[in-house]
Design an enzyme around this catalytic site. Structure first.
Site, PDB file in Angstrom:
ATOM      1  N   ASN A   1       0.858  -1.184   0.000  1.00  0.00           N
ATOM      2  CA  ASN A   1       0.000   0.000   0.000  1.00  0.00           C
ATOM      3  C   ASN A   1       0.893   1.232   0.000  1.00  0.00           C
ATOM      4  OD1 ASN A   1      -2.904  -1.055   0.399  1.00  0.00           O
ATOM      5  ND2 ASN A   1      -1.687  -2.193   1.921  1.00  0.00           N
ATOM      6  N   GLU A   2       1.125   1.774  -1.176  1.00  0.00           N
ATOM      7  CA  GLU A   2       2.045   2.889  -1.359  1.00  0.00           C
ATOM      8  C   GLU A   2       1.360   4.219  -1.029  1.00  0.00           C
ATOM      9  OE1 GLU A   2       5.048   2.306  -1.763  1.00  0.00           O
ATOM     10  OE2 GLU A   2       5.484   0.761  -3.251  1.00  0.00           O
ATOM     11  N   PRO A   3       2.151   5.311  -0.905  1.00  0.00           N
ATOM     12  CA  PRO A   3       1.544   6.623  -0.670  1.00  0.00           C
ATOM     13  C   PRO A   3       0.395   6.906  -1.642  1.00  0.00           C
ATOM     14  CG  PRO A   3       3.915   6.792  -0.475  1.00  0.00           C
ATOM     15  CD  PRO A   3       3.619   5.387  -0.940  1.00  0.00           C
TER      16      PRO A   3
ATOM     17  N   THR B   1      10.232   2.021  -3.722  1.00  0.00           N
ATOM     18  CA  THR B   1      10.039   0.608  -3.404  1.00  0.00           C
ATOM     19  C   THR B   1      10.723  -0.272  -4.429  1.00  0.00           C
ATOM     20  OG1 THR B   1       7.929   1.072  -2.319  1.00  0.00           O
ATOM     21  CG2 THR B   1       8.288  -1.190  -3.064  1.00  0.00           C
TER      22      THR B   1
END
Length: 277
Positions: free
Chosen positions: A168-170, A187
Site C-alpha cells: 500500500n504505497e503513498p 520501493t
C-alpha cells in the site's frame, strides 16, 4: 509474556488519541524477532488447545526472516506444530511465477513452510500468474476467504521507506481492500538488488489493502535500522494520512511496533511512557 530476559523498554503512547498503539524498543532485531515468534507460538498453541485454527497474516522481506527462523527452531526443538495454522500473505509481485527467485511463494517456502508441518492447502499467497482481467475478482475472493476463516488473529508487518505496509504505497486510503497496485519508484529501487537491475523489477503487485490489514485482531510491526527511523516517527507521531499508509495503524485497537534503538531514534520523548525494567 515476561520481559525479564530481554529487558525491553515498553514505550506506550501516553496520549489517549491512539489507545491501541504501543511501542517496544528492544536491544536488537534478534530480541524483537524472538519476542514476536514466542507470541505467535503461544497463540498457535492456545488455538490448538481450543480445537481452533490459528490465522496468521505473514510478511516477506529481510525484516521478518529472524521471526521465521525462530518459529522453525521452535517447531524442531520445542514441538510447535503448525497443523492448525492457516496463513495469508500480504502481497506478491505481478506478474511473477511462483518458482522465480524473487517470488514471495519461493521466499515463504524457503524461510518457513518447507521446514514446518503446515498443511499446504492452508497456505495462501496472492497469485502472480493469473490473467490481468481476473485480478479484481480474485482479490475480492482473497478478502472473502480471510473473512470466512474468522479473520486474521495476528498480522505481521514491516514498514517500507515510503511508509507502505504490504504494498500500500503513498496515496492508499484507509478503506482500500486487496487489489492490484502500481509500485512506488523508491520501493522498486529497494528491490533492485533482488532483480538484478531496475528494468527487471515489476511495476505492479497484488496487495492486501489498508482496510484488509486493519481487520486483523492483532498487528505487530517490526522495524530495524536508522534508515527506518524517520518513517517510523512520521507513522507513529504524525497525523493519519494517505501519504503515509502506515499511519492508519494508529486507528487499530491492538497494534504494536517493535523497534531497535536505531529505528526508534527520531521518536520524541513525549510519545513514550515510563520504561519498565
Amino acid at each position: 509474556m515476561s520481559s525479564t530476559l530481554e529487558s525491553p523498554s515498553p514505550l506506550n503512547r501516553s496520549t489517549n488519541s491512539t489507545p491501541g498503539l504501543s511501542v517496544l524498543k528492544l536491544a536488537d532485531a534478534s530480541v524483537a524477532s524472538k519476542r514476536i515468534a514466542r507470541e505467535i507460538g503461544a497463540l498457535i498453541r492456545q488455538r490448538a488447545a481450543e480445537n481452533r485454527n490459528c490465522i496468521l497474516g505473514l510478511a516477506t522481506g529481510s525484516t521478518p526472516i529472524r521471526v521465521y527462523r525462530e518459529l522453525v527452531r521452535m517447531h524442531r526443538e520445542e514441538g510447535l506444530s503448525f497443523h492448525n495454522v492457516i496463513t495469508f500473505n500480504l502481497d506478491e509481485y505481478f506478474p511473477i511465477t511462483p518458482d522465480a527467485p524473487q517470488s514471495y511463494v519461493r521466499f515463504m517456502n524457503e524461510q518457513l513452510f518447507d521446514h514446518v508441518d503446515i498443511v499446504r492447502s492452508n497456505v495462501h499467497i496472492p497469485n502472480g500468474t493469473i490473467e490481468l482481467e481476473t485480478v479484481p475478482g480474485y482479490c475480492r475472493d482473497y478478502d472473502e476467504l480471510i473473512a470466512a476463516t474468522g479473520g486474521i488473529d495476528l498480522q505481521l508487518l514491516g514498514i517500507g521507506r515510503t511508509g507502505h505496509i504490504g504494498f500500500n504505497e503513498p496515496g492508499a486510503t484507509q478503506d482500500t481492500r486487496t487489489r492490484l497496485v502500481k509500485l512506488d519508484d523508491l520501493t522498486r529501487l529497494d528491490a533492485v538488488k533482488d532483480f538484478g537491475g531496475m528494468d527487471h523489477v515489476p511495476l505492479l503487485a497484488i496487495t492486501m489493502g489498508v482496510d484488509s490489514i486493519l481487520q486483523s485482531h492483532r498487528i505487530r510491526l517490526l522495524a530495524f535500522g536508522e534508515h527506518k527511523a524517520d518513517i517510523v516517527q512520521r507513522a507513529i507521531e504524525g497525523p493519519m494520512t494517505s501519504s503515509i499508509p502506515a499511519s492508519f495503524l494508529q486507528s487499530h485497537r491492538d497494534v504494536q511496533y517493535l523497534l531497535d534503538d536505531a529505528a526508534a531514534k527520531c521518536l520524541s520523548p513525549s510519545t513514550f511512557g515510563e520504561p519498565t525494567q
